[in-house]
Scaffold this motif. Structure first.
Motif, PDB file in Angstrom:
ATOM      1  N   VAL A 152       0.899  -1.346  -0.082  1.00  0.00           N
ATOM      2  CA  VAL A 152       0.152   0.099   0.005  1.00  0.00           C
ATOM      3  C   VAL A 152       0.799   1.364   0.215  1.00  0.00           C
ATOM      4  N   LEU A 153       0.490   2.177  -0.625  1.00  0.00           N
ATOM      5  CA  LEU A 153       1.297   3.469  -0.697  1.00  0.00           C
ATOM      6  C   LEU A 153       0.413   4.410  -0.504  1.00  0.00           C
ATOM      7  N   PHE A 154       0.715   5.208   0.550  1.00  0.00           N
ATOM      8  CA  PHE A 154      -0.013   6.400   1.055  1.00  0.00           C
ATOM      9  C   PHE A 154       0.745   7.697   0.460  1.00  0.00           C
ATOM     10  N   LEU A 155      -0.087   8.214  -0.302  1.00  0.00           N
ATOM     11  CA  LEU A 155       0.435   9.359  -1.196  1.00  0.00           C
ATOM     12  C   LEU A 155      -0.849  10.333  -1.640  1.00  0.00           C
ATOM     13  N   MET A 156      -0.649  11.615  -1.353  1.00  0.00           N
ATOM     14  CA  MET A 156      -1.518  12.637  -1.598  1.00  0.00           C
ATOM     15  C   MET A 156      -1.794  13.086  -3.022  1.00  0.00           C
ATOM     16  N   ALA A 157      -0.946  12.838  -3.856  1.00  0.00           N
ATOM     17  CA  ALA A 157      -0.963  13.163  -5.326  1.00  0.00           C
ATOM     18  C   ALA A 157      -0.031  12.287  -6.204  1.00  0.00           C
ATOM     19  N   MET A 158      -0.701  11.973  -7.269  1.00  0.00           N
ATOM     20  CA  MET A 158       0.240  10.874  -8.266  1.00  0.00           C
ATOM     21  C   MET A 158       1.422  11.797  -8.936  1.00  0.00           C
ATOM     22  N   GLN A 159       1.340  13.111  -9.103  1.00  0.00           N
ATOM     23  CA  GLN A 159       2.406  13.843  -9.737  1.00  0.00           C
ATOM     24  C   GLN A 159       3.698  13.943  -9.000  1.00  0.00           C
ATOM     25  N   TRP A 160       3.642  13.378  -7.765  1.00  0.00           N
ATOM     26  CA  TRP A 160       4.935  13.288  -6.792  1.00  0.00           C
ATOM     27  C   TRP A 160       5.696  12.099  -7.404  1.00  0.00           C
ATOM     28  N   LEU A 161       5.027  11.109  -8.039  1.00  0.00           N
ATOM     29  CA  LEU A 161       5.793   9.891  -8.352  1.00  0.00           C
ATOM     30  C   LEU A 161       6.443  10.149  -9.879  1.00  0.00           C
TER      31      LEU A 161
ATOM     32  N   THR B 154       7.562   7.103 -14.955  1.00  0.00           N
ATOM     33  CA  THR B 154       7.845   5.731 -15.293  1.00  0.00           C
ATOM     34  C   THR B 154       7.308   4.952 -14.091  1.00  0.00           C
ATOM     35  N   THR B 155       7.052   4.894 -13.018  1.00  0.00           N
ATOM     36  CA  THR B 155       6.390   4.361 -12.049  1.00  0.00           C
ATOM     37  C   THR B 155       4.831   4.316 -11.966  1.00  0.00           C
ATOM     38  N   GLN B 156       4.562   5.485 -12.317  1.00  0.00           N
ATOM     39  CA  GLN B 156       2.789   5.664 -12.416  1.00  0.00           C
ATOM     40  C   GLN B 156       1.996   4.654 -13.072  1.00  0.00           C
ATOM     41  N   LYS B 157       2.560   4.121 -14.187  1.00  0.00           N
ATOM     42  CA  LYS B 157       1.857   2.973 -14.848  1.00  0.00           C
ATOM     43  C   LYS B 157       1.767   1.617 -14.062  1.00  0.00           C
ATOM     44  N   ASN B 158       2.280   1.585 -13.120  1.00  0.00           N
ATOM     45  CA  ASN B 158       2.207   0.295 -12.004  1.00  0.00           C
ATOM     46  C   ASN B 158       1.343   0.578 -10.699  1.00  0.00           C
ATOM     47  N   ILE B 159       0.637   2.028 -10.768  1.00  0.00           N
ATOM     48  CA  ILE B 159       0.084   2.371  -9.616  1.00  0.00           C
ATOM     49  C   ILE B 159      -1.588   2.204  -9.983  1.00  0.00           C
ATOM     50  N   GLU B 160      -2.321   1.711  -9.017  1.00  0.00           N
ATOM     51  CA  GLU B 160      -4.094   1.842  -9.241  1.00  0.00           C
ATOM     52  C   GLU B 160      -4.411   2.688  -8.024  1.00  0.00           C
ATOM     53  N   LYS B 161      -5.269   3.618  -8.426  1.00  0.00           N
ATOM     54  CA  LYS B 161      -5.921   4.515  -7.279  1.00  0.00           C
ATOM     55  C   LYS B 161      -7.057   3.440  -6.938  1.00  0.00           C
TER      56      LYS B 161
END
Length: 93
Positions: A8-17, A20-27
């Protein structure tokens, strides 16, 4: 993050990633709304203009939190030296 070593990744905004790693994340549908709020003593809160220049104000924040006025930089030394923020380890102060 790059090796997907988390459940689990606690994150406030996807733009901080990195892109190249954003494609592996599902909200997920489970979320908590967070925001930065500024609080002051009632005697200082008569006008919004009180907050116009934060550089002149004594500030206290929570270690590890990010703040818009500091460009969301969470580095404790940076916050202390560049923005004169006293940091606490949690919200209980």
């Amino acid at each position: 993050m790059k090796k997907n070593n988390f459940d689990v990744l606690f994150l406030m905004a996807m733009q901080w990633l990195p892109k190249t790693t954003q494609k592996n994340i599902e909200k997920t549908e489970f979320y908590t709304i967070t925001k930065n709020e500024l609080y002051t003593l009632k005697e200082n809160a008569s006008e919004q203009t009180y907050f116009d220049n934060l550089d002149k104000l004594t500030k206290v924040g929570v270690l590890g939190y990010s703040y818009q006025f500091a460009g969301f930089n969470t580095n404790a030394e940076y916050l202390r030296e560049e923005h004169q923020v006293s940091l606490t380890i949690d919200e209980s102060m």
